[in-house]
Write a protein that holds these residues in place. Structure first.
Motif, short mmCIF file in Angstrom:
data_model
loop_
_atom_site.label_atom_id
_atom_site.label_comp_id
_atom_site.label_asym_id
_atom_site.label_seq_id
_atom_site.Cartn_x
_atom_site.Cartn_y
_atom_site.Cartn_z
N GLY A 126 -64.30 43.11 11.63
CA GLY A 126 -63.62 42.31 12.93
C GLY A 126 -63.91 43.01 14.62
O GLY A 126 -64.36 41.96 15.15
N ARG A 127 -65.43 42.99 14.36
CA ARG A 127 -66.75 43.25 15.30
C ARG A 127 -67.89 42.45 15.53
O ARG A 127 -68.29 42.05 16.46
N SER A 130 -66.07 39.74 17.26
CA SER A 130 -65.57 39.75 18.23
C SER A 130 -67.15 39.86 19.10
O SER A 130 -67.66 38.63 20.50
N ARG A 136 -65.50 32.90 15.88
CA ARG A 136 -64.05 33.42 15.88
C ARG A 136 -62.61 32.13 16.30
O ARG A 136 -61.94 32.42 15.86
N GLU A 182 -58.68 40.15 15.49
CA GLU A 182 -58.94 41.62 15.24
C GLU A 182 -57.86 42.88 14.62
O GLU A 182 -58.15 43.70 14.35
N THR A 183 -56.80 42.61 16.03
CA THR A 183 -55.40 43.07 16.37
C THR A 183 -55.16 43.22 14.41
O THR A 183 -54.92 44.63 13.86
N ASP A 186 -57.38 46.12 12.23
CA ASP A 186 -56.65 47.15 12.66
C ASP A 186 -55.87 46.72 11.73
O ASP A 186 -56.67 48.86 11.56
#
Length: 269
Positions: A126-127, A130, A136, A182-183, A186
């Protein structure tokens, strides 16, 4: 989920736990994801199978007619439990199947002794997204074919992460279900952590923490919350010094940047 859906989800999870022990967990995860994806695509089918006014036996008959022989008996039993339950919102039905699909992947990782790896790898990916806008965009572009995205992920992650991690990341990328990548990552990380009934703490610090520092912080959080807290550490030079920890809705800030901001707020007041 709330109301009827919360009760229904508990019933689906209970059924999953009852039948999953003897299953091929990786295959089970893929099949549950596939059923969730089917219900996302077929709006009429989803509405019909989640309609609380429709008899449960009738909904079960529809699902068995559609899926029997196409997925394993275990996956079918979980899907039947889901459609026989009563949901507050139609979208909660595929949500529940996606959730138990993640649980199956987590169970696969735990049986391989790699559950901690999966938690860390989901967080780190996820990082990475970002920090890499081009990657992405490529993975979130609806115009890029699903097979091309699978190939890209296999090249990026194949042999470098746990099989369960690649399975979960691929599901998120190919079927984001209206969420940012990313959501969704998470959310998956939270479900994976729940497999061991652990909390997740996101730590931001200016420099990497040493192993002894991580152990001390984990012990302090365990004493604070009364249960284990898995630490995802994010190095961010902007914090200047100290660290911050976010556990659920709780936020603990000991950073220099946080103190400076607090002084600014007080002066402004």
């Amino acid at each position: 989920m709330r109301g009827l859906s919360r009760t229904a989800l508990a019933e689906v999870e209970q059924r999953f736990n009852a039948v999953a022990a003897s299953a091929d967990l990786g295959t089970l995860a893929d099949e549950l994801f596939a059923v969730a994806d089917l219900l996302d695509r077929e709006h009429g089918l989803r509405r019909g199978l989640s309609d609380p006014a429709r008899p449960a036996d009738q909904k079960e008959q529809v699902v068995r007619g559609l899926l029997e022989g196409k997925i394993s008996a275990t996956a079918l039993e979980v899907a039947v439990a889901a459609v026989r339950s009563r949901w507050s919102h139609a979208g909660d039905l595929p949500d529940s199947l996606e959730r138990v699909g993640v649980m199956a992947a987590a169970a696969e990782a735990e049986s391989d002794g790699r559950l901690d790896d999966v938690e860390d790898e989901l967080f780190r990916f996820g990082r990475i997204l970002s920090a890499n806008p081009d990657l992405r965009r490529a993975l979130s572009d609806p115009g890029v074919p699903a097979e091309r995205k699978r190939e890209l992920l296999a090249g990026l992650l194949g042999g470098k992460v746990a099989p369960s991690t690649l399975r979960l990341v691929t599901q998120v990328v190919v079927h984001p279900r209206g969420r940012s990548l990313e959501t969704a990552l998470d959310q998956y990380g939270w479900i994976v952590a729940r497999a061991r009934e652990r909390l997740v703490g996101v730590v931001r610090t200016a420099v990497p923490l040493g192993e002894e520092q991580k152990q001390r912080l984990a012990a302090w959080l365990r004493a604070t919350y009364g249960r284990d807290v898995h630490l995802n550490v994010e190095v961010d030079p902007r914090v200047l010094g100290g660290f911050s920890v976010k556990v659920g809705d709780d936020y603990i800030d000991t950073t220099i940047a946080g103190r400076i901001e607090e002084v600014r707020r007080r002066l402004a007041g």
